[in-house]
Design a protein around this motif. Sequence first.
Motif, PDB file in Angstrom:
ATOM      1  N   ILE A  77      -3.022   5.181  10.130  1.00 32.93           N
ATOM      2  CA  ILE A  77      -3.029   4.223   9.011  1.00 32.93           C
ATOM      3  C   ILE A  77      -2.802   2.802   9.508  1.00 32.93           C
ATOM      4  O   ILE A  77      -3.543   1.883   9.150  1.00 32.93           O
ATOM      5  N   GLU A 113      -8.397   5.901   1.189  1.00 36.58           N
ATOM      6  CA  GLU A 113      -7.240   6.756   1.416  1.00 36.58           C
ATOM      7  C   GLU A 113      -5.900   6.119   1.042  1.00 36.58           C
ATOM      8  O   GLU A 113      -4.870   6.784   1.082  1.00 36.58           O
ATOM      9  N   LEU A 114      -5.922   4.840   0.669  1.00 39.17           N
ATOM     10  CA  LEU A 114      -4.691   4.149   0.301  1.00 39.17           C
ATOM     11  C   LEU A 114      -4.838   3.471  -1.051  1.00 39.17           C
ATOM     12  O   LEU A 114      -5.915   2.977  -1.396  1.00 39.17           O
ATOM     13  N   GLN A 115      -3.768   3.415  -1.793  1.00 39.85           N
ATOM     14  CA  GLN A 115      -3.708   2.562  -2.983  1.00 39.85           C
ATOM     15  C   GLN A 115      -3.221   1.206  -2.485  1.00 39.85           C
ATOM     16  O   GLN A 115      -2.110   1.108  -1.958  1.00 39.85           O
ATOM     17  N   VAL A 116      -4.043   0.196  -2.617  1.00 39.92           N
ATOM     18  CA  VAL A 116      -3.748  -1.119  -2.055  1.00 39.92           C
ATOM     19  C   VAL A 116      -3.698  -2.154  -3.166  1.00 39.92           C
ATOM     20  O   VAL A 116      -4.573  -2.190  -4.037  1.00 39.92           O
ATOM     21  N   GLY A 127       0.055   5.751   0.431  1.00 41.09           N
ATOM     22  CA  GLY A 127      -0.917   6.835   0.549  1.00 41.09           C
ATOM     23  C   GLY A 127      -0.308   8.023   1.262  1.00 41.09           C
ATOM     24  O   GLY A 127       0.809   7.938   1.789  1.00 41.09           O
ATOM     25  N   THR A 149       4.652  10.517   2.214  1.00 47.33           N
ATOM     26  CA  THR A 149       3.758   9.373   1.986  1.00 47.33           C
ATOM     27  C   THR A 149       4.076   8.293   3.012  1.00 47.33           C
ATOM     28  O   THR A 149       5.126   8.296   3.644  1.00 47.33           O
ATOM     29  N   ASP A 154       0.703  10.348   4.058  1.00 52.56           N
ATOM     30  CA  ASP A 154       0.930  10.034   5.463  1.00 52.56           C
ATOM     31  C   ASP A 154      -0.052  10.793   6.343  1.00 52.56           C
ATOM     32  O   ASP A 154      -0.290  11.985   6.144  1.00 52.56           O
ATOM     33  N   PHE A 184       0.831  -1.198   0.000  1.00 53.69           N
ATOM     34  CA  PHE A 184       0.000   0.000   0.000  1.00 53.69           C
ATOM     35  C   PHE A 184       0.865   1.247   0.000  1.00 53.69           C
ATOM     36  O   PHE A 184       2.025   1.227   0.395  1.00 53.69           O
TER      37      PHE A 184
END
Length: 165
Positions: A16, A68-71, A10, A42, A12, A8
């Motif tokens: 998280i 909120e995150l690219q996973v 995103g 990030t 910061d 992941f």
Amino acid sequence: MDHLVISFVGKDQPGIVDKLSGIIQQHQGNWQNSSLHHLTGTFAGVIEVSASSEHIEALNQALQALQELQVQTQITTPADSGEQAAVTLELTANDRQGIVQDISSVIHQQGGNLIKLVSKQGAAPHTGQTMFNAKAQIAVNQTQLDTLISALENLADDLMVDISQ
């Protein structure tokens, strides 16, 4: 048990890890290994989670739903390491463009598998010159270890290679 490898990235912000660990716990997952880092504003990481096959897909979907995150995730099973031994090398050299490619190429050519690489730049204590420092975990056949270390040391006059535990 299946394993889910989660990567992941995103912006910061506080909470998280709490959010990720809560989702993992909610889906009966067990946080196995991780590497989490703050990098230029990030927050990025890789997490290995084990979970029963009946919970793994729901866990995967819950992680994918995070806004909120690219996973990215990969369901996998643990690999057998065979006859290879894990060795940790500490590498220090004057920093230069292409140093990671040079090191990874030698490891590959000598039959090693780079398992983990943690690197950083820093100033040398007395000269202030930019130094490359890395800790590399490598899986390699024990009979090829000396040849691998010699090949790494021959990359450059300033490259120091230490075996650590």
